[in-house]
Design a protein around this motif. Structure first.
Motif, PDB file in Angstrom:
ATOM      1  N   GLU A 176      13.109  53.858  31.641  1.00 45.09           N
ATOM      2  CA  GLU A 176      12.467  52.841  31.146  1.00 45.09           C
ATOM      3  C   GLU A 176      11.122  53.692  31.843  1.00 45.09           C
ATOM      4  O   GLU A 176      10.272  52.558  31.402  1.00 45.09           O
ATOM      5  CB  GLU A 176      13.145  51.952  32.457  1.00 45.09           C
ATOM      6  N   ASN A 177      11.373  53.837  32.582  1.00 45.17           N
ATOM      7  CA  ASN A 177       9.991  53.950  33.388  1.00 45.17           C
ATOM      8  C   ASN A 177       8.903  55.520  32.304  1.00 45.17           C
ATOM      9  O   ASN A 177       7.679  55.338  32.881  1.00 45.17           O
ATOM     10  CB  ASN A 177       9.775  55.677  34.490  1.00 45.17           C
ATOM     11  N   PHE A 178       9.508  56.211  31.475  1.00 43.20           N
ATOM     12  CA  PHE A 178       8.553  56.289  30.672  1.00 43.20           C
ATOM     13  C   PHE A 178       7.846  55.364  29.047  1.00 43.20           C
ATOM     14  O   PHE A 178       6.848  55.350  29.559  1.00 43.20           O
ATOM     15  CB  PHE A 178       9.737  57.035  29.520  1.00 43.20           C
ATOM     16  N   LEU A 179       8.860  54.090  29.063  1.00 40.20           N
ATOM     17  CA  LEU A 179       8.446  53.231  28.274  1.00 40.20           C
ATOM     18  C   LEU A 179       7.034  52.221  28.803  1.00 40.20           C
ATOM     19  O   LEU A 179       6.214  52.288  28.901  1.00 40.20           O
ATOM     20  CB  LEU A 179       9.339  51.827  27.660  1.00 40.20           C
ATOM     21  N   LYS A 180       6.812  52.256  30.207  1.00 40.77           N
ATOM     22  CA  LYS A 180       6.310  51.832  30.561  1.00 40.77           C
ATOM     23  C   LYS A 180       5.064  52.427  31.382  1.00 40.77           C
ATOM     24  O   LYS A 180       3.561  51.435  31.504  1.00 40.77           O
ATOM     25  CB  LYS A 180       7.011  51.731  32.880  1.00 40.77           C
ATOM     26  N   ASN A 181       5.601  53.838  31.334  1.00 39.33           N
ATOM     27  CA  ASN A 181       3.853  54.971  30.948  1.00 39.33           C
ATOM     28  C   ASN A 181       3.676  54.682  30.058  1.00 39.33           C
ATOM     29  O   ASN A 181       1.856  55.265  30.095  1.00 39.33           O
ATOM     30  CB  ASN A 181       4.465  55.915  31.795  1.00 39.33           C
ATOM     31  N   LEU A 182       3.930  54.421  29.164  1.00 36.54           N
ATOM     32  CA  LEU A 182       3.631  54.203  27.599  1.00 36.54           C
ATOM     33  C   LEU A 182       1.959  53.205  27.831  1.00 36.54           C
ATOM     34  O   LEU A 182       2.247  52.230  28.109  1.00 36.54           O
ATOM     35  CB  LEU A 182       4.242  53.731  26.492  1.00 36.54           C
ATOM     36  N   PRO A 183       0.584  53.743  27.288  1.00 39.16           N
ATOM     37  CA  PRO A 183      -0.482  52.573  27.123  1.00 39.16           C
ATOM     38  C   PRO A 183       0.175  51.530  25.997  1.00 39.16           C
ATOM     39  O   PRO A 183       0.455  52.171  25.380  1.00 39.16           O
ATOM     40  CB  PRO A 183      -1.527  52.910  27.063  1.00 39.16           C
ATOM     41  N   PHE A 184      -0.867  50.551  26.463  1.00 36.17           N
ATOM     42  CA  PHE A 184      -0.094  48.941  25.179  1.00 36.17           C
ATOM     43  C   PHE A 184      -0.580  49.943  24.427  1.00 36.17           C
ATOM     44  O   PHE A 184      -1.724  50.526  23.846  1.00 36.17           O
ATOM     45  CB  PHE A 184      -1.055  47.484  25.517  1.00 36.17           C
ATOM     46  N   ASN A 185      -0.234  49.389  23.047  1.00 34.17           N
ATOM     47  CA  ASN A 185       0.127  50.313  21.768  1.00 34.17           C
ATOM     48  C   ASN A 185      -0.340  51.048  21.311  1.00 34.17           C
ATOM     49  O   ASN A 185      -1.197  52.060  20.848  1.00 34.17           O
ATOM     50  CB  ASN A 185      -1.231  49.342  21.176  1.00 34.17           C
ATOM     51  N   GLY A 186       0.985  52.454  22.722  1.00 34.24           N
ATOM     52  CA  GLY A 186       0.516  53.568  22.523  1.00 34.24           C
ATOM     53  C   GLY A 186       1.651  54.422  22.401  1.00 34.24           C
ATOM     54  O   GLY A 186       2.826  53.438  21.722  1.00 34.24           O
ATOM     55  N   GLU A 187       1.826  55.100  21.139  1.00 37.35           N
ATOM     56  CA  GLU A 187       2.806  55.376  20.578  1.00 37.35           C
ATOM     57  C   GLU A 187       3.700  55.875  21.257  1.00 37.35           C
ATOM     58  O   GLU A 187       3.698  57.138  22.237  1.00 37.35           O
ATOM     59  CB  GLU A 187       1.961  57.146  20.113  1.00 37.35           C
ATOM     60  N   LEU A 188       4.716  56.579  20.987  1.00 40.04           N
ATOM     61  CA  LEU A 188       5.653  56.673  21.853  1.00 40.04           C
ATOM     62  C   LEU A 188       6.254  57.987  20.817  1.00 40.04           C
ATOM     63  O   LEU A 188       6.711  58.163  19.700  1.00 40.04           O
ATOM     64  CB  LEU A 188       7.493  55.751  21.640  1.00 40.04           C
ATOM     65  N   SER A 189       6.308  59.084  21.447  1.00 33.10           N
ATOM     66  CA  SER A 189       6.717  60.288  20.620  1.00 33.10           C
ATOM     67  C   SER A 189       8.519  61.096  20.985  1.00 33.10           C
ATOM     68  O   SER A 189       8.813  60.787  22.302  1.00 33.10           O
ATOM     69  CB  SER A 189       6.177  61.710  21.463  1.00 33.10           C
ATOM     70  N   VAL A 190       9.174  61.183  20.315  1.00 35.41           N
ATOM     71  CA  VAL A 190      10.580  61.084  20.302  1.00 35.41           C
ATOM     72  C   VAL A 190      10.754  62.292  21.084  1.00 35.41           C
ATOM     73  O   VAL A 190      11.187  62.624  21.912  1.00 35.41           O
ATOM     74  CB  VAL A 190      11.140  61.850  18.800  1.00 35.41           C
TER      75      VAL A 190
ATOM     76  N   ILE B  66       3.763  53.572  16.467  1.00 32.35           N
ATOM     77  CA  ILE B  66       2.940  53.223  17.365  1.00 32.35           C
ATOM     78  C   ILE B  66       4.398  51.352  17.014  1.00 32.35           C
ATOM     79  O   ILE B  66       4.127  50.604  16.004  1.00 32.35           O
ATOM     80  CB  ILE B  66       2.130  52.730  17.386  1.00 32.35           C
ATOM     81  N   PRO B  67       4.413  50.492  17.887  1.00 29.11           N
ATOM     82  CA  PRO B  67       5.485  49.928  18.531  1.00 29.11           C
ATOM     83  C   PRO B  67       3.994  48.568  18.077  1.00 29.11           C
ATOM     84  O   PRO B  67       2.883  48.673  18.008  1.00 29.11           O
ATOM     85  CB  PRO B  67       5.602  49.729  19.656  1.00 29.11           C
ATOM     86  N   VAL B  68       4.869  48.172  16.773  1.00 32.57           N
ATOM     87  CA  VAL B  68       4.252  46.537  16.211  1.00 32.57           C
ATOM     88  C   VAL B  68       2.803  45.887  17.147  1.00 32.57           C
ATOM     89  O   VAL B  68       2.406  44.821  16.531  1.00 32.57           O
ATOM     90  CB  VAL B  68       4.779  45.791  14.875  1.00 32.57           C
ATOM     91  N   SER B  69       4.121  45.005  17.827  1.00 31.88           N
ATOM     92  CA  SER B  69       4.124  44.088  19.036  1.00 31.88           C
ATOM     93  C   SER B  69       3.126  45.005  19.925  1.00 31.88           C
ATOM     94  O   SER B  69       2.191  44.008  20.457  1.00 31.88           O
ATOM     95  CB  SER B  69       4.928  43.576  19.568  1.00 31.88           C
ATOM     96  N   GLY B  70       2.650  46.494  20.113  1.00 28.28           N
ATOM     97  CA  GLY B  70       2.437  46.630  21.204  1.00 28.28           C
ATOM     98  C   GLY B  70       3.310  47.325  22.516  1.00 28.28           C
ATOM     99  O   GLY B  70       2.596  48.333  22.940  1.00 28.28           O
ATOM    100  N   ARG B  71       4.165  47.064  22.093  1.00 32.38           N
ATOM    101  CA  ARG B  71       5.269  47.517  23.337  1.00 32.38           C
ATOM    102  C   ARG B  71       6.972  47.437  23.049  1.00 32.38           C
ATOM    103  O   ARG B  71       6.673  47.190  21.967  1.00 32.38           O
ATOM    104  CB  ARG B  71       5.143  46.088  24.593  1.00 32.38           C
ATOM    105  N   PHE B  72       7.233  48.367  24.048  1.00 35.74           N
ATOM    106  CA  PHE B  72       8.870  48.469  23.793  1.00 35.74           C
ATOM    107  C   PHE B  72       9.828  47.297  24.279  1.00 35.74           C
ATOM    108  O   PHE B  72       9.546  47.163  25.696  1.00 35.74           O
ATOM    109  CB  PHE B  72       9.465  49.940  23.600  1.00 35.74           C
ATOM    110  N   LYS B  73      11.224  47.416  23.996  1.00 37.87           N
ATOM    111  CA  LYS B  73      11.786  46.579  25.070  1.00 37.87           C
ATOM    112  C   LYS B  73      13.221  47.141  24.450  1.00 37.87           C
ATOM    113  O   LYS B  73      13.951  47.443  23.169  1.00 37.87           O
ATOM    114  CB  LYS B  73      12.149  45.410  24.908  1.00 37.87           C
TER     115      LYS B  73
END
Length: 287
Positions: free
Chosen positions: A211-225, A269-276
């Motif tokens: 959860e903290n990892f996702l919160k720290n991603l910038p809006f529209n930031g790339e999620l690296s596996v 990169i999330p299409v909506s700009g963020r993940f849930k």
């Protein structure tokens, strides 16, 4: 070029002294003709310097304030939007008043701040069917929510009014992309229980790390596996990790809802700009 009058006058005196043909101008009187002439010339040079500096600053201000539409400005304009306020005629500035029962009322700072409903924004330029367009992703303060139809109508009209003619802008107002994963986690039974709960804190640190990892991603930031895996491996009590599956799905307008899950191979990169995350049932703990 920021010399004082005294410095300029001193330079004039030094230059005069260096000219042998002017040696006969040797009166020491402070009101001698030659000295007064040098003072006048020094004063003219000093004032010309002030005027030149003022002009240069005006040019700098004009350059700094010029409103060339680039991706950064599109993002700033989105964040500047004020819901419930109209633009001043023939400008891109919002009115500082609103009408109440036929009377213009000056808006308070609190009302103006509350009207700025777009808290997250990101813009990209993409090519689609050989045509360039701006894709603008926006989100409210509640990242799990979206803007209402009324809010989007007002925002779309605002962007239409301020955008340059010819720019095609697509606005994305989607619910968050849903992240789904399956991790096999080798844990230390001296620190964690079989369900991932920390023995001392009674919390679930792996879930918190994700959860903290996702919160720290910038809006529209790339999620690296790989970076997500590293965040999990850094949890106290986690010995090793195997990624079985990681995938995401997002709003598909053609289906009036979420599409099917798509695998994430390396990054996305999330299409909506963020993940849930809907659940953490994909976490398997083994000794």
């Amino acid at each position: 070029m920021n010399k004082t009058f005294e410095e300029i006058f001193a330079e004039m005196l030094a230059e005069k002294a260096s000219k042998a043909e002017l040696s006969e101008l040797n009166s020491t009187s402070k009101v001698s003709i030659w000295r007064l002439l040098l003072q006048v010339v020094s004063f003219v040079i000093y004032n010309f310097q002030l005027a030149a500096n003022l002009h240069l600053q005006e040019i700098r201000d004009l350059i700094a304030s010029q409103k060339v539409f680039n991706l950064r400005r599109y993002r700033n304009e989105a964040l500047r939007f004020q819901y419930g306020f109209d633009l001043q005629p023939e400008t891109d500035k919002f009115k500082s008043t609103y009408e109440d029962n036929g009377v213009d009322v000056i808006a308070t700072d609190e009302q103006i701040e509350a009207s700025k409903i777009v808290k997250y924004a990101a813009c990209n330029r993409v090519i689609e069917n050989s045509r360039s367009k701006i894709v603008m992703k926006i989100a409210p303060a509640d990242l799990d929510g979206v803007f209402t139809t009324d809010q989007m109508e007002a925002f779309s009209k605002y962007i239409e009014e301020i955008a340059p003619a010819g720019d095609h802008v697509t606005i994305i107002n989607y619910l968050p992309d849903i992240l789904n994963f399956s991790f096999k986690i080798k844990y230390d039974p001296m620190v964690l229980k079989a369900d991932g709960m920390n023995i001392l804190t009674a919390k679930y640190p792996v879930q918190q790390a994700i959860e903290n990892f996702l919160k720290n991603l910038p809006f529209n930031g790339e999620l690296s596996v790989q970076k997500l895996e590293t965040a999990i491996l850094d949890v106290d009590g986690v010995i090793d990790l195997q990624t079985l599956q990681i995938q995401s799905k997002w709003i598909d307008p053609a289906q009036n809802g979420y599409g099917i899950y798509q695998p994430i191979n390396m990054a996305v990169i999330p299409v909506s700009g963020r993940f849930k995350i809907e659940d953490f049932t994909g976490l398997q703990y083994i000794v």
